[in-house]
Design a protein around this motif. Structure first.
Motif, short mmCIF file in Angstrom:
data_model
loop_
_atom_site.label_atom_id
_atom_site.label_comp_id
_atom_site.label_asym_id
_atom_site.label_seq_id
_atom_site.Cartn_x
_atom_site.Cartn_y
_atom_site.Cartn_z
N ARG A 227 3.47 31.58 27.17
CA ARG A 227 2.12 31.96 27.57
C ARG A 227 1.77 31.50 28.98
O ARG A 227 0.81 31.96 29.58
CB ARG A 227 1.10 31.39 26.56
CG ARG A 227 -0.35 31.78 26.80
CD ARG A 227 -0.54 33.28 26.69
NE ARG A 227 -1.88 33.72 27.10
CZ ARG A 227 -2.19 34.08 28.35
NH1 ARG A 227 -1.27 34.05 29.31
NH2 ARG A 227 -3.41 34.48 28.64
N GLY A 228 2.55 30.55 29.48
CA GLY A 228 2.28 30.08 30.84
C GLY A 228 1.03 29.23 30.94
O GLY A 228 0.31 29.29 31.94
N LYS A 230 -1.35 25.93 31.58
CA LYS A 230 -1.31 24.91 32.62
C LYS A 230 -1.62 23.53 32.03
O LYS A 230 -1.68 22.54 32.75
CB LYS A 230 -2.30 25.25 33.73
CG LYS A 230 -2.04 26.60 34.40
CD LYS A 230 -0.69 26.69 35.10
CE LYS A 230 -0.51 28.02 35.83
NZ LYS A 230 0.85 28.18 36.39
N LEU A 231 -1.85 23.49 30.73
CA LEU A 231 -2.08 22.24 30.00
C LEU A 231 -1.26 22.28 28.72
O LEU A 231 -1.21 23.32 28.08
CB LEU A 231 -3.55 22.12 29.56
CG LEU A 231 -4.66 22.30 30.56
CD1 LEU A 231 -6.00 22.33 29.84
CD2 LEU A 231 -4.63 21.16 31.57
N ARG A 255 -1.45 17.88 32.23
CA ARG A 255 -1.26 19.04 33.09
C ARG A 255 0.22 19.34 33.25
O ARG A 255 1.03 18.42 33.36
CB ARG A 255 -1.85 18.80 34.48
CG ARG A 255 -3.31 18.48 34.48
CD ARG A 255 -3.87 18.48 35.88
NE ARG A 255 -4.03 19.85 36.35
CZ ARG A 255 -5.07 20.62 36.06
NH1 ARG A 255 -6.05 20.16 35.32
NH2 ARG A 255 -5.13 21.85 36.50
N HIS A 258 4.31 25.57 36.67
CA HIS A 258 5.35 26.58 36.44
C HIS A 258 6.75 25.99 36.43
O HIS A 258 7.66 26.57 35.86
CB HIS A 258 5.25 27.68 37.50
CG HIS A 258 5.41 27.16 38.90
ND1 HIS A 258 4.33 26.78 39.67
CD2 HIS A 258 6.50 26.94 39.67
CE1 HIS A 258 4.76 26.35 40.85
NE2 HIS A 258 6.05 26.43 40.87
N ILE B 248 -2.35 33.14 33.34
CA ILE B 248 -3.24 31.99 33.52
C ILE B 248 -3.01 31.36 34.89
O ILE B 248 -1.88 31.09 35.27
CB ILE B 248 -2.99 30.94 32.41
CG1 ILE B 248 -3.44 31.50 31.05
CG2 ILE B 248 -3.70 29.63 32.72
CD1 ILE B 248 -3.05 30.63 29.88
N ILE B 249 -4.09 31.12 35.61
CA ILE B 249 -4.00 30.48 36.93
C ILE B 249 -4.31 28.99 36.83
O ILE B 249 -3.60 28.16 37.37
CB ILE B 249 -4.98 31.14 37.93
CG1 ILE B 249 -4.73 32.64 38.02
CG2 ILE B 249 -4.85 30.48 39.31
CD1 ILE B 249 -5.81 33.41 38.78
N GLU B 250 -5.37 28.65 36.11
CA GLU B 250 -5.78 27.26 36.06
C GLU B 250 -6.56 27.01 34.77
O GLU B 250 -7.25 27.91 34.26
CB GLU B 250 -6.64 26.93 37.30
CG GLU B 250 -7.33 25.58 37.33
CD GLU B 250 -6.42 24.35 37.34
OE1 GLU B 250 -5.26 24.45 36.88
OE2 GLU B 250 -6.87 23.29 37.78
N GLN B 251 -6.44 25.80 34.25
CA GLN B 251 -7.17 25.40 33.05
C GLN B 251 -7.60 23.96 33.20
O GLN B 251 -6.96 23.18 33.88
CB GLN B 251 -6.26 25.48 31.80
CG GLN B 251 -5.59 26.81 31.61
CD GLN B 251 -4.87 26.89 30.27
OE1 GLN B 251 -3.79 26.37 30.11
NE2 GLN B 251 -5.48 27.55 29.30
N ASP B 252 -8.66 23.60 32.52
CA ASP B 252 -9.04 22.20 32.46
C ASP B 252 -9.86 21.96 31.20
O ASP B 252 -10.30 22.91 30.55
CB ASP B 252 -9.83 21.77 33.70
CG ASP B 252 -9.59 20.29 34.05
OD1 ASP B 252 -9.06 19.56 33.20
OD2 ASP B 252 -9.96 19.89 35.15
N ARG B 279 -11.28 26.57 41.78
CA ARG B 279 -9.91 26.23 42.18
C ARG B 279 -9.01 27.47 42.18
O ARG B 279 -8.24 27.68 43.11
CB ARG B 279 -9.32 25.16 41.24
CG ARG B 279 -9.86 23.77 41.52
CD ARG B 279 -8.92 22.68 41.02
NE ARG B 279 -8.82 22.63 39.56
CZ ARG B 279 -9.66 21.95 38.76
NH1 ARG B 279 -10.65 21.26 39.29
NH2 ARG B 279 -9.49 21.94 37.46
N THR B 296 1.91 32.68 36.11
CA THR B 296 1.70 32.47 37.54
C THR B 296 2.57 31.32 38.03
O THR B 296 2.76 30.33 37.35
CB THR B 296 0.24 32.11 37.87
OG1 THR B 296 -0.09 30.88 37.23
CG2 THR B 296 -0.72 33.20 37.44
N VAL B 298 2.12 28.80 40.98
CA VAL B 298 1.08 28.37 41.93
C VAL B 298 1.67 27.34 42.88
O VAL B 298 2.02 26.23 42.48
CB VAL B 298 -0.14 27.77 41.19
CG1 VAL B 298 -1.20 27.34 42.20
CG2 VAL B 298 -0.72 28.77 40.21
#
Lengths: 299, 299, 299, 299
Positions: A227-228, A230-231, A255, A258, B248-252, B279, B296, B298
């Motif tokens: 799913r890619g 980022k967390l 965190r 890629h 997905i580009i960014e998560q928090d 961001r 993605t 990044v």
């Protein structure tokens, strides 16, 4: 059991011998705190810590946890419990007293991945996990040495889909024999049957290697990679009959980017799993958790 | 446009006038970095920042982003692009040069919740979001004043399930008229049709108010509350035709506990949504993102 | 004042009109909770939230915050306060009742950097900062427009080392005229004299742009850069006469790496400063903070 | 050494036998990347990972780390190093090649607190810390059993202020005998003399139990408690002759509140110390760290 750990547990018990905890749960209504605190005062108890929560001050459910100290508690215990019944009945409470010096008896279930087991053993040896660690059960032999070297009984019970009933029968007998209060699934990779779960309601804590409800079920790191995200995260929860759907106790994340392949995700994930499970177990052992409608209140 | 912002953008352009970025994407093979860096050296360019990633050094895809400075770039631009074609063809590259002084033109779509819009405007005014903010489109009137007070054209286009085709036609015409490169859905609560999305591949950034893939779809905070999660999050992603399934580009995330009701979750969530979207947009504007197989990279 | 904000504050007051908060502070001793909760019960109050803490159950100081709801509180207020005096005197308490519908009156001091001011205004407009924002004082003109556009009185008082006494005299007169309860230093770059501070004990909240006690004093980002730290932070604290040494209310950090120059640190820092200050101010406005021996208890 | 660990290290070496790392450091100037990547290409090497940083593109220092794979590297090694000298001299580089299969040899120094040691041993046993763990030196006997049970030589050298010269002489002889490349101070509570430090520049990694530069020196948790901070942290850094002033490699923090007494801070702190030290050590072992003017660049 290892002498060093034994001494630490004894010193904890000595230090906490006059301490108790009261957990309450009833329909919200005026006067509860007044009645309970007055009761404790009359028993000679001093309140050390008190937390409360109401789902709705008008029509909700009220929850409370009080930690108290009371000279000579050991002798008064049954008296205190007996006397509390009147208040409890007035307000229609579910309630329980626990006494800090009565250690909970714990069993750890584990498979091949040992990082969560190691963390728990480590915390236990450091005196940071206050429990009577009664036995470890595994469907693999990998951890026998490390467990037995600490003087903890180890049981190897090979398990697979076919022999589940016999395996669980054996496990349940051990849990009964050792009078177990808490079962920790420290990356135990077998699904428990409803029969098993029903015998230990809100007494089985699992660690799932994703931030639930994302990636319920098998191979969460592989799916996180696909799913890619980022967390990545881990979730500790009580086990119910719905896979990975039980009340969540604790979650955490780290965190990633890629560059992380599935193996890296697993490595990073291990350290989250370790700390999330350890925190959840500690809160359970300190009677900080109340389960309400598939959610937890953690005081 | 507001003079203060205009001056900031001009000073950015002046400062960056000799800077360019090169994005590359091809089958991994020996000699790529050598060829590309030699090419830039011969054009008189100095490499300021360089990042690379390969999905697999043997059979994978290779990605690279280089930021460089080159005296007199403005004049050489088309030359540089032309000359690069030979290398690109040798290695079978997908590639693009962008030039820092050519600002991307951005449109923001928003509905009633203004916190993400406000954050973007705020960052833009502070000179932290380097873009030509060309217009704001909303299906509500709430933000007209704040947008117009900054000298940005505002278009009110009421939208609902019934009039979607006409609405999107109007929106697409505006995007064309304003020569828009990037569309930001800053809590725009309408679903875009495949026709719309197809015209702006990897150019539409959305903010979803959950840590995807948890709580895909509507009312994520309500569902987070029901599930009793201990973390809530937000996810910024490119829009594709699968709802909330784009790269997905960014998560928090932020921690929450049992005390947080749905309203509290929403309040806490707002601050995560704001920063996560900002961001993601910045990284897009700096050409830091490459999309590959619904994920993605990044840089 | 802006009508939208006015309406939100009114609706808050309406919703909270029967709510009060009781803060207590005395030598720890048995029976406090029982006495206080019994008192509230007899006044017809229902406890909504209760927190307590003791520095030491044997010889320590006991702190308590109770939020309660009481039908017809507006009429009973002075009565409730009067009646409480007996208990307070029995236990030797310092105490205070506050009533949710009585909004605290706030002044913001700011210099040239506006990000903290903007955040506070933004939260206030969104109804997330419940206060009567009475005036903004600045030694620069930069924020006049944004402040006045919201209908808040703005006072420009140029300040420097030489004219400090006159400036503070003017400021103190304004604070008195506007009956200010809370002063927020939102990156106000002037040092206050002991005279000024003495008139507003535990009523001045500052944001310092480092994780104190690291980088006390001027130019913390420059010094963080020099030291090569991998985290930068911000600290919100009450102002005392020792520069940056007052009781810490809230702190937070973000990760940075070697790539971040001083300007980047400042940009990243802004978002930490904004959220740390906003949280501290909210806790103060909700009477969640007790100061004890240069430390804060935040309930 | 434990067979399981031995096998893991062997399998790592087998897997990485053709991998090398190149670290570069010189005045920034055009053509560096082109020259280096062309060189590697001509040696038949494929670049796996490449990072670079320049303190200033005009007059700064340029840093680069390249990880590459090269068929038959074992045989070509000295050749590659020899050939690189020309480029290095052209650009005035400081540089070093390291080869992944040549494990660094590590010594751990520890006193009574064992949590950092345990974490390192645990990571090492799990195959997550790739090093030849050659010996453990302690001024206490506490960890002898756990160290020796893993087949690692343990040396008990009682140390205090008086016998420092003799102790360090003994330690330095052991470090020489075991050909140690990296010394980890895993909560070793003795100060090293300048003589000792001078013999191992940028080869001694310490863990300090605070977020430096806050709480330099002794008893940081006690001082954090006194100051009432809301975050506690840990810092891993290279040891120089200025106490706790060496180049910072990694830092992290956790939130705490007023309820945490000094003992709680220490417990919470342990888990930060463990992970911060382990990360710093891993980065050092992977040659990811360059020290420049008392700061680290971590690639």
């Amino acid at each position: 059991m290892n002498t060093f750990v034994q001494n630490q547990l004894k010193s904890f018990q000595e230090h906490q011998k006059n301490r108790g905890r009261l957990l309450i749960n009833c329909a919200d209504q005026p006067g509860i705190v007044a009645a309970v605190s007055d009761f404790l005062y009359k028993q000679g108890a001093n309140i050390l810590e008190s937390s409360q929560y109401s789902t709705d001050p008008k029509e909700g459910t009220f929850f409370m946890r009080i930690e108290f100290e009371c000279e000579g508690l050991k002798e008064k215990k049954s008296n205190v419990e007996e006397n509390f019944k009147e208040i409890a009945s007035t307000f229609g409470m579910e309630w329980s007293f626990t006494f800090s010096e009565e250690l909970k008896r714990t069993a750890i279930f584990v498979s091949k991945e040992l990082h969560c087991l190691r963390e728990l053993l480590w915390e236990w040896q450091s005196g940071d996990l206050i429990t009577d660690l009664a036995l470890v059960i595994s469907n693999h032999e990998e951890c026998r040495e490390i467990v037995e070297s600490l003087g903890i009984p180890f049981y190897y019970i090979p398990a697979n889909k076919e022999n589940r009933p016999q395996v669980e029968k054996q496990q349940l007998e051990l849990l009964e024999k050792y009078e177990i209060d808490l079962i920790i699934l420290a990356r135990y990779m077998q699904i428990l049957t409803p029969t098993f779960v029903a015998q230990h309601p809100n007494q089985i804590i699992n660690i799932h290697h994703s931030f639930l409800p994302a990636f319920v079920g098998a191979r969460p790191y592989e799916r996180a990679y696909q799913r890619g995200v980022k967390l990545i995260g881990a979730t500790s929860h009580y086990v119910t009959n719905d896979l990975d759907e039980g009340p969540i106790i604790e979650q955490d994340i780290m965190r990633v980017d890629h560059r992380a392949d599935v193996d890296s995700l697993k490595k990073i994930g291990r350290s989250i799993e370790r700390s999330v499970l350890a925190r959840a177990v500690k809160w359970h052992l300190e009677d900080r958790i109340i389960v309400h409608q598939n959610k937890t209140i953690v005081f």
